[in-house]
Design an enzyme around this catalytic site. Sequence first.
Site, PDB file in Angstrom:
ATOM      1  N   ARG A   1       0.810  -1.224   0.000  1.00 15.97           N
ATOM      2  CA  ARG A   1       0.000   0.000   0.000  1.00 15.97           C
ATOM      3  C   ARG A   1       0.845   1.277   0.000  1.00 15.97           C
ATOM      4  NH1 ARG A   1      -5.087  -0.849   4.077  1.00 15.97           N
ATOM      5  NH2 ARG A   1      -5.783  -2.874   3.323  1.00 15.97           N
TER       6      ARG A   1
ATOM      7  N   ASP B   1     -16.573   9.876   6.873  1.00 20.22           N
ATOM      8  CA  ASP B   1     -15.438   8.948   6.817  1.00 20.22           C
ATOM      9  C   ASP B   1     -14.175   9.796   6.818  1.00 20.22           C
ATOM     10  OD1 ASP B   1     -15.254   5.737   6.039  1.00 20.22           O
ATOM     11  OD2 ASP B   1     -13.434   6.851   5.536  1.00 20.22           O
TER      12      ASP B   1
HETATM   13  C1  LIG Z   1     -14.252  -1.592   7.138  1.00 18.64           C
HETATM   14  S1  LIG Z   1     -14.940  -0.032   6.716  1.00 18.64           S
HETATM   15  C2  LIG Z   1     -16.543  -0.136   7.464  1.00 18.64           C
HETATM   16  C3  LIG Z   1     -17.618   0.486   6.609  1.00 18.64           C
HETATM   17  C4  LIG Z   1     -19.044   0.359   7.126  1.00 18.64           C
HETATM   18  N1  LIG Z   1     -19.222   1.009   8.387  1.00 18.64           N
HETATM   19  C5  LIG Z   1     -19.472  -1.080   7.215  1.00 18.64           C
HETATM   20  O1  LIG Z   1     -19.707  -1.577   8.307  1.00 18.64           O
HETATM   21  O2  LIG Z   1     -19.581  -1.728   6.175  1.00 18.64           O
HETATM   22  C6  LIG Z   1     -14.061   1.038   7.852  1.00 18.64           C
HETATM   23  C7  LIG Z   1     -14.105   2.511   7.449  1.00 18.64           C
HETATM   24  O3  LIG Z   1     -13.643   3.279   8.563  1.00 18.64           O
HETATM   25  C8  LIG Z   1     -12.926   4.382   8.065  1.00 18.64           C
HETATM   26  N2  LIG Z   1     -12.045   4.886   9.140  1.00 18.64           N
HETATM   27  C9  LIG Z   1     -10.918   4.338   9.639  1.00 18.64           C
HETATM   28  N3  LIG Z   1     -10.406   5.107  10.611  1.00 18.64           N
HETATM   29  C10 LIG Z   1     -11.237   6.159  10.746  1.00 18.64           C
HETATM   30  C11 LIG Z   1     -11.237   7.306  11.579  1.00 18.64           C
HETATM   31  N4  LIG Z   1     -10.279   7.525  12.499  1.00 18.64           N
HETATM   32  N5  LIG Z   1     -12.238   8.193  11.451  1.00 18.64           N
HETATM   33  C12 LIG Z   1     -13.226   7.991  10.527  1.00 18.64           C
HETATM   34  N6  LIG Z   1     -13.284   6.932   9.703  1.00 18.64           N
HETATM   35  C13 LIG Z   1     -12.283   6.032   9.810  1.00 18.64           C
HETATM   36  C14 LIG Z   1     -12.171   3.827   6.870  1.00 18.64           C
HETATM   37  O4  LIG Z   1     -11.782   4.851   5.981  1.00 18.64           O
HETATM   38  C15 LIG Z   1     -13.197   2.865   6.286  1.00 18.64           C
HETATM   39  O5  LIG Z   1     -13.939   3.475   5.269  1.00 18.64           O
END
Ligand SMILES: C[S@@+](CC[C@H](N)C(=O)[O-])C[C@H]1O[C@@H](n2cnc3c(N)ncnc32)[C@H](O)[C@@H]1O
Length: 308
Positions: free
Chosen positions: A34, A145
């Site tokens: 990445r 996000d």
């Molecule tokens: C695995 S996805 C989950 C998406 C959705 N909530 C679901 O359950 O399908 C995790 C998301 O969290 C976001 N994320 C990670 N760290 C974060 C942070 N500190 N603040 C906001 N979003 C964050 C990532 O960019 C990613 O889009």
Amino acid sequence: MSLTSLQIQAVCKLTEQVTGIQWDQSKDYLIETRLVNRLHEFGCKSLEELLRKVESSNGPERNAFIDAVTTRETLFFRDESPYIALEHKALPEIIDAKAKSPYARRLRLWSAAASTGQEAYSIVMTLMEMLPDFDRWDVQVTATDISDAALSTASRGIYTDFEVGRGMRQDLLNRYFNRVSGGWQVKDEVRSVVTFQKANLLQPFVNLGPFDIIFCRYVAIYFDVLTRRDLFERISRVLTSDGAIFVGASENLSDFGPKWLPQFHCRAVYYQPNQPRAAISLQPQHPLAGATSASPAAPRFGLATAGR
Ligand SMILES: C[S@@+](CC[C@H](N)C(=O)[O-])C[C@H]1O[C@@H](n2cnc3c(N)ncnc32)[C@H](O)[C@@H]1O
């Protein structure tokens, strides 16, 4: 290029500092694919240069770094049962609880780590299916996000056949999507209910809340326990008194003591605050309170800073 343990440590530390995500030393293959293999895309000659730029400024390198280290796996109606509980228990109870308030037809919902938007759109479709007179309700879903790449896909609302094949029912696909080149686009009537906004869950919630329902799913699992505890503590302050929070299937707010009361419906669990608090409700002076739900416009996409 084989990474030294100092380089791996530096990446893990910065990832946690910027996003809260905990990477351990075993994630060297992720760092390789990445970050290291893509240094030219970041305009950097070395990993050290990239880390320096990410640390010292809130510029494009930091956003690119965030896009690279976040895992954005998501799908429509993820796990299914939370949406059944939303439709058949959580929302009916919230609607009943506020029936006599001046804001009886106002609902505010938050998809707190919305990724590429499937969660927020699944919530809107659930509401539209549940409320036959949806147009007469004042509904807003805020989708936030930390990742620019995720938000840009989410606000376009275009998904490939493969993506709609993951979780989307055929009848809902027919009702709420248009066929476009490259896939399926969520119809404007659904997209206009959602406001997209960049927000880092580690930072204070600015212009967010109060909310009746919060989905904060599959993001806190990447954080350490203190960060998780602090996050859900702050979330409890932007949840209305009768509100509910949905977390991922592997996440459990009961770990944080009796403050959260689990509610069960079929195979789903969601949580409600379980302690006397000053009543929080949706007030007209709330910045979102005056907005109407039926705006025909494309989704609003406000960017606030996400860096730390
Ligand atoms: C695995 S996805 C989950 C998406 C959705 N909530 C679901 O359950 O399908 C995790 C998301 O969290 C976001 N994320 C990670 N760290 C974060 C942070 N500190 N603040 C906001 N979003 C964050 C990532 O960019 C990613 O889009």
